[in-house]
Design a protein around this motif. Structure first.
Motif, PDB file in Angstrom:
ATOM      1  N   GLY A 197      -6.216 -10.146 -56.298  1.00 46.16           N
ATOM      2  CA  GLY A 197      -5.820 -10.288 -57.691  1.00 46.16           C
ATOM      3  C   GLY A 197      -4.841  -9.201 -58.055  1.00 46.16           C
ATOM      4  O   GLY A 197      -4.489  -8.349 -57.237  1.00 46.16           O
ATOM      5  N   ASN A 198      -4.401  -9.233 -59.292  1.00 49.02           N
ATOM      6  CA  ASN A 198      -3.532  -8.194 -59.840  1.00 49.02           C
ATOM      7  C   ASN A 198      -4.355  -7.347 -60.800  1.00 49.02           C
ATOM      8  O   ASN A 198      -5.179  -7.878 -61.545  1.00 49.02           O
ATOM      9  CB  ASN A 198      -2.342  -8.825 -60.580  1.00 49.02           C
ATOM     10  CG  ASN A 198      -1.323  -9.413 -59.629  1.00 49.02           C
ATOM     11  OD1 ASN A 198      -0.891  -8.772 -58.690  1.00 49.02           O
ATOM     12  ND2 ASN A 198      -0.944 -10.664 -59.861  1.00 49.02           N
ATOM     13  N   TYR A 209      -3.717  -9.476 -66.490  1.00 42.83           N
ATOM     14  CA  TYR A 209      -3.835 -10.488 -65.439  1.00 42.83           C
ATOM     15  C   TYR A 209      -5.246 -11.049 -65.275  1.00 42.83           C
ATOM     16  O   TYR A 209      -5.453 -11.951 -64.474  1.00 42.83           O
ATOM     17  CB  TYR A 209      -3.399  -9.888 -64.099  1.00 42.83           C
ATOM     18  CG  TYR A 209      -1.976  -9.390 -64.099  1.00 42.83           C
ATOM     19  CD1 TYR A 209      -0.915 -10.279 -63.942  1.00 42.83           C
ATOM     20  CD2 TYR A 209      -1.692  -8.042 -64.281  1.00 42.83           C
ATOM     21  CE1 TYR A 209       0.397  -9.832 -63.960  1.00 42.83           C
ATOM     22  CE2 TYR A 209      -0.383  -7.575 -64.295  1.00 42.83           C
ATOM     23  CZ  TYR A 209       0.654  -8.482 -64.142  1.00 42.83           C
ATOM     24  OH  TYR A 209       1.942  -8.037 -64.166  1.00 42.83           O
ATOM     25  N   LYS A 247     -11.459  -4.315 -54.473  1.00 44.54           N
ATOM     26  CA  LYS A 247     -10.379  -4.845 -55.308  1.00 44.54           C
ATOM     27  C   LYS A 247      -9.237  -3.840 -55.235  1.00 44.54           C
ATOM     28  O   LYS A 247      -9.433  -2.656 -55.502  1.00 44.54           O
ATOM     29  CB  LYS A 247     -10.802  -4.989 -56.766  1.00 44.54           C
ATOM     30  CG  LYS A 247     -11.946  -5.926 -57.008  1.00 44.54           C
ATOM     31  CD  LYS A 247     -12.176  -6.186 -58.494  1.00 44.54           C
ATOM     32  CE  LYS A 247     -12.563  -4.959 -59.260  1.00 44.54           C
ATOM     33  NZ  LYS A 247     -12.863  -5.239 -60.673  1.00 44.54           N
ATOM     34  N   HIS A 280      -9.488 -15.591 -52.058  1.00 44.52           N
ATOM     35  CA  HIS A 280      -8.216 -15.747 -52.751  1.00 44.52           C
ATOM     36  C   HIS A 280      -8.037 -17.147 -53.314  1.00 44.52           C
ATOM     37  O   HIS A 280      -8.732 -18.089 -52.922  1.00 44.52           O
ATOM     38  CB  HIS A 280      -7.055 -15.414 -51.805  1.00 44.52           C
ATOM     39  CG  HIS A 280      -6.935 -16.315 -50.629  1.00 44.52           C
ATOM     40  ND1 HIS A 280      -6.178 -17.466 -50.656  1.00 44.52           N
ATOM     41  CD2 HIS A 280      -7.491 -16.265 -49.391  1.00 44.52           C
ATOM     42  CE1 HIS A 280      -6.255 -18.065 -49.472  1.00 44.52           C
ATOM     43  NE2 HIS A 280      -7.047 -17.364 -48.697  1.00 44.52           N
ATOM     44  N   PHE A 331     -10.766 -11.601 -57.517  1.00 48.35           N
ATOM     45  CA  PHE A 331     -11.429 -10.532 -58.268  1.00 48.35           C
ATOM     46  C   PHE A 331     -12.713 -11.065 -58.905  1.00 48.35           C
ATOM     47  O   PHE A 331     -13.754 -10.402 -58.892  1.00 48.35           O
ATOM     48  CB  PHE A 331     -10.521  -9.993 -59.373  1.00 48.35           C
ATOM     49  CG  PHE A 331      -9.517  -8.947 -58.953  1.00 48.35           C
ATOM     50  CD1 PHE A 331      -9.274  -8.639 -57.633  1.00 48.35           C
ATOM     51  CD2 PHE A 331      -8.797  -8.263 -59.916  1.00 48.35           C
ATOM     52  CE1 PHE A 331      -8.342  -7.686 -57.275  1.00 48.35           C
ATOM     53  CE2 PHE A 331      -7.869  -7.294 -59.583  1.00 48.35           C
ATOM     54  CZ  PHE A 331      -7.636  -7.008 -58.249  1.00 48.35           C
ATOM     55  N   HIS A 336      -4.324 -16.431 -60.235  1.00 43.52           N
ATOM     56  CA  HIS A 336      -4.130 -15.557 -59.075  1.00 43.52           C
ATOM     57  C   HIS A 336      -5.272 -14.552 -58.916  1.00 43.52           C
ATOM     58  O   HIS A 336      -5.366 -13.881 -57.892  1.00 43.52           O
ATOM     59  CB  HIS A 336      -2.807 -14.812 -59.240  1.00 43.52           C
ATOM     60  CG  HIS A 336      -1.942 -14.774 -58.006  1.00 43.52           C
ATOM     61  ND1 HIS A 336      -2.134 -15.568 -56.893  1.00 43.52           N
ATOM     62  CD2 HIS A 336      -0.854 -14.017 -57.729  1.00 43.52           C
ATOM     63  CE1 HIS A 336      -1.208 -15.304 -55.987  1.00 43.52           C
ATOM     64  NE2 HIS A 336      -0.424 -14.368 -56.463  1.00 43.52           N
ATOM     65  N   ASN A 337      -6.123 -14.409 -59.931  1.00 42.88           N
ATOM     66  CA  ASN A 337      -7.170 -13.396 -59.917  1.00 42.88           C
ATOM     67  C   ASN A 337      -8.564 -13.941 -59.626  1.00 42.88           C
ATOM     68  O   ASN A 337      -9.552 -13.234 -59.828  1.00 42.88           O
ATOM     69  CB  ASN A 337      -7.178 -12.635 -61.243  1.00 42.88           C
ATOM     70  CG  ASN A 337      -6.155 -11.525 -61.259  1.00 42.88           C
ATOM     71  OD1 ASN A 337      -5.049 -11.688 -60.762  1.00 42.88           O
ATOM     72  ND2 ASN A 337      -6.509 -10.390 -61.803  1.00 42.88           N
TER      73      ASN A 337
END
Length: 193
Positions: free
Chosen positions: A8-9, A14, A67, A97, A23, A19-20
């Motif tokens: 993740g970012n 975010y 993370k 992911h 996390f 995309h996370n």
């Protein structure tokens, strides 16, 4: 011991993005045991250690949940740093992911493979010099119409999808637990859809 890294970012901007989801899965695993993430000194990552199974039970797996505190395309450095710090090899690594090529509500667990255009996986493969690690791929699907996939991944889930997402994060966390306790084949037969 296993290292389970959710991709993740970092930061609240975010947090709800597609995309996370990685996390979200490691945060779910930490919440199950009340573990808290702390910054790992000298490594741009946060980590939490957990044990699966009943307290005091013999031979329960230990997991380091990780993370990265870097952006997705720089994830490899923190992941290789966590592996070195804990003296683990890539075959003891599970990366969780998002996956565009899998529909929402679907999971795939596998060992090895390419990066399929995923910048986080590309960075990890470059840092480790191998793609031989486990992956728990959480489906987020492709964007409708002509929306750029990067913009799609860096956008929040729609409100109607958030309840289903919570269920998928729990399911993906269950898949991680199964992978480290029951092995790949059994986990694939149970969770791959």
């Amino acid at each position: 011991m296993w290292l389970v890294v959710g991709l993740g970012n970092p930061g609240p901007t975010y947090a709800g993005h597609r995309h996370n989801v990685g996390f979200g899965v490691v945060e779910e695993l930490a919440a199950r045991t009340g573990a808290r993430f702390t910054v790992t000194k000298g490594i741009r990552a946060e980590a939490a250690e957990v044990r699966l199974g009943a307290p005091g039970a013999a031979d329960v797996p230990r997991l380091v949940l990780g993370k990265s505190r870097t952006y997705m395309n720089e994830t490899g450095g923190p992941v290789s740093g966590l592996l070195r710090y804990h003296r683990l090899t890539p075959d003891r690594l599970v990366v969780v992911h998002d996956e565009l090529d899998i529909d929402p509500g679907q999971l795939r667990v596998k060992f090895g493979g390419g990066d399929n255009g995923h910048n986080g996986l590309r960075s990890i493969r470059a840092s480790l010099g191998t793609g031989d690690f486990y992956r728990v791929r959480v489906g987020v699907g492709r964007p409708a119409g002509r929306q750029d996939p990067a913009d799609f991944l860096l956008s929040n889930f729609a409100a109607r999808d958030r309840e289903g997402l919570a269920v998928e994060l729990v399911r993906a966390a269950d898949a991680v637990e199964s992978l480290v306790t029951a092995g790949l084949e059994r986990t694939q037969s149970t969770f791959n859809s």
